[in-house]
Motif scaffolding. Structure first.
Motif, short mmCIF file in Angstrom:
data_model
loop_
_atom_site.label_atom_id
_atom_site.label_comp_id
_atom_site.label_asym_id
_atom_site.label_seq_id
_atom_site.Cartn_x
_atom_site.Cartn_y
_atom_site.Cartn_z
N PHE A 168 5.89 5.55 15.97
CA PHE A 168 4.59 4.90 15.62
C PHE A 168 3.53 6.15 15.93
CE2 PHE A 168 6.73 1.15 17.84
CZ PHE A 168 6.84 0.59 16.41
N THR A 171 -1.93 -4.40 23.75
CA THR A 171 -1.54 -4.01 22.38
C THR A 171 0.06 -3.67 22.39
OG1 THR A 171 -3.66 -2.84 21.94
CG2 THR A 171 -1.63 -2.34 20.31
N ARG A 191 3.81 -3.85 19.79
CA ARG A 191 4.37 -3.35 18.27
C ARG A 191 3.78 -4.31 17.48
NH1 ARG A 191 10.88 -3.91 18.62
NH2 ARG A 191 10.88 -5.84 17.31
N PHE A 192 3.38 -5.58 17.78
CA PHE A 192 3.11 -6.56 16.69
C PHE A 192 1.33 -6.86 16.71
CE2 PHE A 192 7.30 -7.88 17.52
CZ PHE A 192 7.95 -7.43 16.33
N GLY A 193 0.72 -5.94 17.38
CA GLY A 193 -0.60 -6.06 17.51
C GLY A 193 -1.34 -6.34 18.73
N ARG A 212 -0.60 -11.51 12.82
CA ARG A 212 -0.17 -10.53 12.15
C ARG A 212 1.00 -11.17 11.24
NH1 ARG A 212 -2.85 -5.61 11.97
NH2 ARG A 212 -3.89 -5.32 13.87
N SER A 213 0.81 -10.61 9.82
CA SER A 213 1.71 -10.89 8.70
C SER A 213 3.27 -10.15 9.08
CB SER A 213 1.22 -10.86 7.60
OG SER A 213 1.07 -9.50 7.06
N ARG A 214 4.09 -10.18 8.32
CA ARG A 214 5.25 -9.62 8.34
C ARG A 214 5.04 -8.26 7.91
NH1 ARG A 214 9.34 -13.57 4.95
NH2 ARG A 214 9.32 -15.48 6.67
N ARG A 215 4.00 -8.07 7.06
CA ARG A 215 3.86 -6.68 6.72
C ARG A 215 2.70 -5.95 7.54
NH1 ARG A 215 5.89 -5.49 1.33
NH2 ARG A 215 6.63 -7.46 0.47
N GLY A 216 2.48 -6.64 8.61
CA GLY A 216 1.43 -5.92 9.53
C GLY A 216 -0.20 -6.41 9.28
N LYS A 217 -0.48 -7.17 8.36
CA LYS A 217 -1.79 -7.60 7.93
C LYS A 217 -2.17 -8.50 8.98
CE LYS A 217 -5.02 -8.38 4.31
NZ LYS A 217 -5.52 -9.09 3.31
#
Length: 190
Positions: free
Chosen positions: A31, A80, A82-84, A120-125
């Motif tokens: 990351f 925080t 890895r998924f936000g 968070r969406s699958r794409r991180g949004k």
């Protein structure tokens, strides 16, 4: 030509590890860059950081909230992963209660009774949806703000962020047309 193995490279700093008293170094991970204790594997302390003109500034991973853990009653902290961002009990590892960060806005679906939370969406949004999913499928891409519209009294406003323009706060009711300039929420997190 031989390429340097950047992931194995480390840059020593004068920052002291608060867990063991050793020095910390800048390392590379999947990351990006982070600070890690040089006494690894005996000490596994790591920190996120940003570089400023004044030097390295450590980014705190946890910040306390007014929320209280439903299991043990201790204060919840924002962490925080890895998924936000998410809320976690400050009593970890004795209590491992976690929950999504709520916005303070009630779900507008009739009879739902849920609260809108950060996800968070699958794409991180980042998006905002009802905490009663899958019973309630209400979701928004824009951040809901817990204040009523001054013109039409809609229960909440929406923060619209654009890539290159200023942030706008608008009414969710399209017939209303209320609009004002807002503060960029992402900058307030830094």
């Amino acid at each position: 030509i031989e390429m340097k193995d950047v992931k194995r490279q480390q840059i020593e700093t004068d920052i002291v590890c608060e867990k063991c008293g050793g020095l910390m170094a800048i390392k590379w991970g999947r990351f990006g860059r982070y600070l890690a204790c040089l006494k690894y594997p005996d000490c596994k302390n790591t920190k996120e950081f940003t570089e400023t003109p004044q030097g390295i500034r450590i980014v705190e991973k946890e910040s306390e909230t007014d929320d209280v853990c439903q299991k043990c009653g201790k204060p919840m902290v924002i962490k925080t992963g890895r998924f936000g961002r998410f809320l976690a009990c400050s009593g970890y590892p004795d209590c491992n209660q976690t929950q999504p960060i709520h916005t303070g806005v009630s779900c507008p679906e009739a009879g739902c009774g849920g609260i809108l939370t950060e996800k968070r969406s699958r794409r991180g949004k980042l998006f905002f949806s009802c905490n009663r999913y899958p019973e309630c499928k209400f979701a928004l891409w824009d951040r809901p703000l817990p204040r009523p519209c001054p013109q039409c009294q809609a229960p909440f406003l929406i923060e619209k962020t654009t890539k290159n323009g200023p942030t706008k706060i608008v009414c969710r009711n399209k017939e209303c047309g209320h609009e004002e300039l807002g503060v960029d929420f992402r900058k307030s997190l830094q």
